[in-house]
Structures are given as C-alpha cells and as structure tokens.
Design an enzyme around this catalytic site. Structure first.
Site, short mmCIF file in Angstrom:
data_model
loop_
_atom_site.label_atom_id
_atom_site.label_comp_id
_atom_site.label_asym_id
_atom_site.label_seq_id
_atom_site.Cartn_x
_atom_site.Cartn_y
_atom_site.Cartn_z
N SER A 185 0.82 -1.22 0.00
CA SER A 185 0.00 0.00 0.00
C SER A 185 0.85 1.26 0.00
O SER A 185 1.66 1.47 0.90
CB SER A 185 -0.91 0.03 1.25
N HIS B 281 -3.36 -0.02 -4.85
CA HIS B 281 -2.75 -1.24 -5.41
C HIS B 281 -3.09 -1.31 -6.90
O HIS B 281 -4.24 -1.52 -7.26
CB HIS B 281 -3.28 -2.49 -4.71
N HIS C 87 -5.13 -9.45 -0.84
CA HIS C 87 -5.18 -9.73 0.59
C HIS C 87 -6.29 -10.73 0.91
O HIS C 87 -7.28 -10.83 0.19
CB HIS C 87 -5.46 -8.44 1.38
N TYR D 180 -8.39 -10.37 3.28
CA TYR D 180 -9.64 -9.66 3.62
C TYR D 180 -10.47 -9.30 2.40
O TYR D 180 -11.65 -8.98 2.51
CB TYR D 180 -9.35 -8.41 4.47
N GLU D 181 -9.85 -9.34 1.21
CA GLU D 181 -10.61 -9.06 0.00
C GLU D 181 -11.48 -10.24 -0.39
O GLU D 181 -12.26 -10.16 -1.34
CB GLU D 181 -9.66 -8.73 -1.16
N ALA E 213 2.56 -1.60 4.31
CA ALA E 213 2.18 -0.52 5.22
C ALA E 213 1.75 -1.19 6.51
O ALA E 213 1.04 -2.19 6.47
CB ALA E 213 1.04 0.30 4.63
N MET F 226 -1.87 -6.39 7.35
CA MET F 226 -2.84 -7.36 6.82
C MET F 226 -2.27 -8.16 5.65
O MET F 226 -3.02 -8.64 4.81
CB MET F 226 -4.10 -6.61 6.39
N SER F 227 -0.96 -8.28 5.60
CA SER F 227 -0.36 -8.99 4.47
C SER F 227 0.91 -9.69 4.91
O SER F 227 1.12 -9.95 6.09
CB SER F 227 -0.04 -8.00 3.34
N ASN G 224 1.06 4.60 10.68
CA ASN G 224 0.26 5.17 11.76
C ASN G 224 0.66 4.51 13.07
O ASN G 224 1.16 3.40 13.09
CB ASN G 224 -1.24 4.92 11.51
N HIS H 161 -7.67 4.41 6.17
CA HIS H 161 -6.87 4.04 5.00
C HIS H 161 -6.26 5.29 4.36
O HIS H 161 -5.15 5.25 3.83
CB HIS H 161 -7.75 3.28 4.00
N1 HPA Z 1 -3.28 -2.05 11.48
C1 HPA Z 1 -3.30 -3.02 10.54
N2 HPA Z 1 -2.86 -2.84 9.32
C2 HPA Z 1 -2.35 -1.65 9.00
C3 HPA Z 1 -2.31 -0.59 9.92
C4 HPA Z 1 -2.80 -0.81 11.22
O1 HPA Z 1 -2.79 0.07 12.09
N3 HPA Z 1 -1.74 0.46 9.28
C5 HPA Z 1 -1.46 0.06 8.02
N4 HPA Z 1 -1.82 -1.23 7.84
#
Ligand code: HPA
Length: 286
Positions: A34, A65, A87, A89-90, A117, A218-219, A242, A256
């Site tokens: 990402s 993406h 991913h 989750y998709e 990310a 998440m990857s 973050n 996001h």
């Molecule tokens: N949590 C999970 N996945 C992420 C985050 C997060 O805070 N930031 C970027 N991808």
C-alpha cells in the site's frame, strides 16, 4: 465447499505466460505494498503485464494497489516488481493470496523483497518510520488459516517447514549497512499479520504488544511462508503509516487515507533503502 487447490502446472502456466511477455529473466522479486506502488514507475526497460492477463493470477481491488507486474532494471539489476498485492480480507483464499509468490518461484525468482504498510505497535515507533522485519507472528496461520495447509507437493517444498530464520540473515545485514550509509534510522522488530480489514481495537493493540509484536498489518506473513516453502530468501520492510491507538476514547482514529498519506512520506525513504540494497547486491553471496 473446498477451495480450489492450485497445482504446480498452474504456477508454471502463469510463469510461462510472464516469460513470453518479457525479455528479462530476473532473480529478484519485489512486492510493493500500500502506497509504495509508484516506485515501479522508475523501472527502466520495463515490460508491464497486468495481473488480469496472467492465467489464474488474482486481481487486487484495493485503492493504492495497481495490479500489474513491472519487469525491468533498477540500479542496473533485473527485477520483477509486483505493483500491488491481494489480501485475505478481499475474500481471496490463502492459496490465491500466495499464488503470485509460487509463480515468481516458477519463473526463477530466488530472492523476495517485501514491503507493506503497517501500524506501529511499539510505543517508540513513529509514523514515517521504516521497520525491517526480523521475525513474524502469523496469527492467522497458527490458528488454522495457513497457506501451506492442504495436500503438499514435495516438488514445491517440504510438508513441515522450518521457520527458525524466516528472514535471511545476510540480507538483513546488508540492509543495516545500507541504512547506515544513507543515514536512515532503520527500526527492527516483529511483524504480526492479521486478516483485517478492520483496524485493531485498543484492547487488540495491547494484546498484540503482549505477544511481542512491534508492527501489525494485513499482508506479508503468508507470502513469507510460501516463499520460504519454495526455498526463496526473504527480506521485508514495514512502512509505519500510523501509530496504533491503544486506549479507548482517544481523539484519534485510524483510516486508510492516513495510511496512504503517510505512505507518501515513506516512499522516498523506502525507495532509497531498496535502491541501496540493489546497488550493493554483489555483497551478498547468492
Ligand atoms: N493495522 C493493521 N494494518 C495496517 C495498519 C494498522 O494500524 N496500518 C497500516 N496497515
């Protein structure tokens, strides 16, 4: 219903398609997560193959993406770059999530450089930091959603995979030297892979810290498993987009948009690091 099990032939069919559509024969693969996709635009002599054209290849649905392979030269070295990934989750199965890694292996990729990310769990981490992943917790995998589950093809890798050193020691040492050379304060830590797509609750953030994780996303963890199963060497970096929120009633939220926004700050740092590694690739015995 049982999910479709890809065969060695499926990976080979996709790899053959790629081979027919590029002049290059890279041994290094790069996955841009990402926000990092634009790095692929600086590849020279690029052959571009949309995921949609490659047999069986899954297509990303997420903003940030792009969904294409860019194959060419970075720092005068041949690389195959995945501009975006898919991913769990998709709605993709673990098999689909790891399909590109299997295909890269069949195409001749021996080393995989992964980026993502991630949310910073370690209280010392700040948005904008880069963390080299030294070890991982595949939270999904250890409770049952592991991409290596199902019948094992011994031609692809062992049934019971050693994961004592998931991230290549020599490549990690090279990354540290490069970081020092370019003056990048590289963080190091443990990445925990979750399914998402919701960001973590404060209680979950505190739980993940207790588990020993420094960053979460998440990857990546599944790709690492498939790559190691195929005998590839792996190096991975998280861009901390973050700082995870660890108490309720915080005035902050995670979005996001924030992930992509901080991604912009992170891009030049990640690019400098990856370029430096490719520049000094000769220092690694391969
Ligand atoms: N949590 C999970 N996945 C992420 C985050 C997060 O805070 N930031 C970027 N991808």
């Amino acid at each position: 219903m049982k999910a479709k099990q890809f065969t060695r032939q499926d990976f080979q069919t996709a790899a053959d398609y790629i081979a027919q559509h590029t002049r290059h024969r890279p041994k290094i693969g790069l996955v841009l997560g990402s926000g990092f996709g634009e790095f692929a635009d600086s590849i020279q002599d690029a052959d571009i193959i949309p995921y949609a054209d490659i047999p069986h290849f899954p297509r990303s649905t997420v903003e940030g993406h792009k969904g294409r392979l860019v194959i060419g030269l970075l720092e005068a070295r041949e690389v195959l770059v995945m501009q975006g990934r898919v991913h769990f989750y998709e709605g993709f199965t673990m098999e689909e999530v790891t399909f590109p890694v299997r295909v890269m292996r069949a195409f001749g990729i021996q080393t995989l450089l992964l980026t993502n990310a991630a949310g910073g769990l370690n209280p010392d981490f700040r948005a904008g930091d880069i963390m080299m992943i030294e070890d991982q917790i595949n939270l999904l995998g250890i409770v049952g959603a592991n991409p290596l589950m199902g019948p094992n093809d011994p031609a692809l890798g062992p049934r019971f995979l050693d994961m004592s050193t998931p991230f290549d020691r020599e490549l990690r040492q090279l990354a540290l030297r490069v970081a020092q050379e370019i003056g990048l304060p590289l963080r190091r830590g443990v990445y925990v892979g979750l399914s998402g797509p919701a960001f973590e609750t404060p209680a979950e953030v505190r739980m993940l810290r207790h588990l020993g994780a420094d960053a979460t996303g998440m990857s990546t963890t599944n790709e690492v498993l498939a790559a190691r199963h195929g005998g590839m060497r792996v190096l991975a970096f998280s861009g901390i987009t973050n700082e995870a929120i660890d108490h309720i009633d915080s005035p902050r939220v995670t979005s996001h948009e924030e992930v992509l926004e901080t991604g912009k700050v992170l891009v030049p740092r990640m690019v400098a690091l990856l370029r430096g590694i490719l520049r000094r690739w000769d220092e690694v015995a391969l």
